[in-house]
Design an enzyme around this catalytic site. Structure first.
Site, short mmCIF file in Angstrom:
data_model
loop_
_atom_site.label_atom_id
_atom_site.label_comp_id
_atom_site.label_asym_id
_atom_site.label_seq_id
_atom_site.Cartn_x
_atom_site.Cartn_y
_atom_site.Cartn_z
N TYR A 14 6.68 15.54 28.41
CA TYR A 14 6.31 15.28 26.96
C TYR A 14 6.01 13.66 27.01
O TYR A 14 6.29 12.86 27.37
CB TYR A 14 7.63 15.23 25.83
CG TYR A 14 8.28 16.58 25.90
CD1 TYR A 14 7.42 17.74 26.31
CD2 TYR A 14 9.40 17.00 25.39
CE1 TYR A 14 8.05 19.12 26.25
CE2 TYR A 14 9.80 18.29 24.89
CZ TYR A 14 9.03 19.38 25.54
OH TYR A 14 9.58 20.61 25.47
N SER A 74 9.85 27.15 19.76
CA SER A 74 8.84 27.64 18.78
C SER A 74 9.63 28.54 17.74
O SER A 74 9.03 29.76 17.69
CB SER A 74 7.63 28.45 19.49
OG SER A 74 6.69 28.49 18.59
N LEU A 115 9.31 28.72 14.51
CA LEU A 115 8.42 29.24 13.61
C LEU A 115 6.99 29.64 14.06
O LEU A 115 6.20 30.00 13.39
CB LEU A 115 8.14 27.82 12.77
CG LEU A 115 9.28 27.37 12.09
CD1 LEU A 115 9.02 26.25 11.25
CD2 LEU A 115 10.48 28.16 11.40
N ALA A 116 7.26 30.16 15.31
CA ALA A 116 5.87 31.07 15.69
C ALA A 116 4.71 30.03 15.96
O ALA A 116 3.66 30.47 15.21
CB ALA A 116 5.63 32.14 15.47
N GLY A 117 4.81 28.77 16.04
CA GLY A 117 3.77 27.66 15.96
C GLY A 117 3.27 27.54 14.56
O GLY A 117 2.19 26.97 14.34
N LEU A 125 3.46 29.95 11.96
CA LEU A 125 2.99 31.32 11.27
C LEU A 125 4.21 31.69 10.43
O LEU A 125 4.06 32.38 9.23
CB LEU A 125 2.70 32.39 12.18
CG LEU A 125 1.46 32.48 13.05
CD1 LEU A 125 1.35 33.70 14.18
CD2 LEU A 125 0.34 32.42 12.15
N LEU A 126 5.39 31.46 10.72
CA LEU A 126 6.51 31.72 10.02
C LEU A 126 7.11 30.50 9.15
O LEU A 126 8.09 30.61 8.24
CB LEU A 126 7.41 32.06 10.87
CG LEU A 126 7.49 33.36 11.98
CD1 LEU A 126 8.57 33.32 12.74
CD2 LEU A 126 7.10 34.51 11.00
N GLY A 127 6.21 29.47 9.00
CA GLY A 127 6.60 28.17 7.99
C GLY A 127 6.03 28.19 6.74
O GLY A 127 5.68 27.29 6.16
#
Length: 322
Positions: A53, A211, A213-215, A217-219
């Site tokens: 990271y 992930s 929030l699916a990158g 998409l779910l946010g």
């Protein structure tokens, strides 16, 4: 804050895991310090990082930030269950990555030095290494345990059969084996339900979804776009693939009176094998917002509706055979 056991261990960790991937590339060191301090104030004791990271090969930028935060004292290290990972290349020479005994030894020592600590609570393989037998993997990890440098071993991005192979070799050696699997799992990505989750349940591993929030998409992406925020080309492409589902999802979140991001996290927290989803706030405000997911209760009707919007998988082989 709620706490749970990490898999079948006696170790207690918070139901949310603070992901540190943004520390360095997107979040300044001072802000990273403030987020970690505030996480402790909220009761979050489980932090996740990786040697790669920071995304500058070999520098371990994020681990160094965590190390300088630990060095401030005040019980910061003692209050933290720190999880880090190895696998990715940290240099350009042949043995500067993967899961050979040589790299496991070197990578562990380097992470300890960067994080200014003498032990790692949870040491995770960031990916399966198909060229290293599990006999070698466990021999190297057992040495680190005997030296007191690591306490528990986890996996990340393992298939179900990799978990089984790892656990059976650990059983042969009469050792604890893997205690957790860090997997790509969310309402949109449910393939782990086929074999990874059943393997984790059977062998007593806690699931740590990344992930969640699916990158993004779910946010609440549609709401954000409506307010003038732009999406990256990759995000826009993914949104078009799943637009019908995302529209139905955000409408259901409105019906429940819940923020879409909190709903996605709450759904994961209602899955019995999940220990703690990894959250990756870039700011303290984002961290404060995310913690509200712990307050969201979903009944069977709500869970069924989410399954209608995002169909899941039955356990293999029944999903595709009798």
């Amino acid at each position: 804050m709620d706490y749970t056991q990490l898999g079948r261990t006696g170790l207690k960790v918070s139901r949310l895991c603070l992901g540190t991937m943004n520390f360095g590339p997107q979040t300044t060191e001072d802000d990273s310090f403030a987020i970690m301090d505030h996480a402790h104030e909220l009761g979050i004791n489980f932090f996740d990082t990786a040697n790669v990271y920071g995304w500058k090969k070999g520098e371990g930028i994020t681990e160094n930030i965590i190390g300088r935060w630990f060095a401030q004292g005040g019980g910061r290290r003692e209050k933290t269950v720190i999880a880090t990972k190895l696998y990715g290349d940290m240099g350009d020479w042949p043995n500067d990555g993967r899961l050979s005994a040589l790299n496991i030894r070197r990578a562990a020592d380097a992470s300890l030095k960067r994080m200014q600590t003498d032990y790692i609570d949870l040491y995770q393989a960031h990916h399966v290494d198909r060229n290293t037998p599990f006999e070698e993997f466990w021999e190297a990890m057992d040495v680190l345990k005997q030296q007191g440098k690591i306490l528990y071993v986890g996996s990340s991005n393992f298939a179900g059969w990799h978990i089984a192979k790892a656990q059976e070799e650990a059983r042969r050696r009469n050792t604890l084996g893997l205690v957790s699997e860090q997997s790509h799992y969310n309402l949109l990505v449910r393939a782990p339900e086929l074999e990874v989750i059943p393997a984790a349940e059977d062998y007593g591993l806690g699931l740590i979804p990344w992930s969640p929030l699916a990158g993004g998409l779910l946010g609440g992406i549609l709401r954000k776009i409506d307010k003038g925020r732009s999406a990256t080309p990759q995000m826009a492409s993914e949104l078009e693939k799943h637009r019908d589902k995302v529209e139905a999802y955000e409408a259901f979140a409105d019906e429940l009176g819940v923020d879409p991001a909190h709903l996605a996290l709450a759904w994961l927290l209602h899955q019995k094998v999940v220990t703690a989803p990894i959250i990756g706030p870039r700011t303290i405000d984002q961290l404060d917002g995310t913690v509200r997911a712990l307050e969201v209760e979903l009944d069977e009707k709500a869970l069924a509706r989410l399954d209608e919007i995002f169909p899941g998988f039955r356990t293999a082989p029944e999903h595709y055979a009798w």
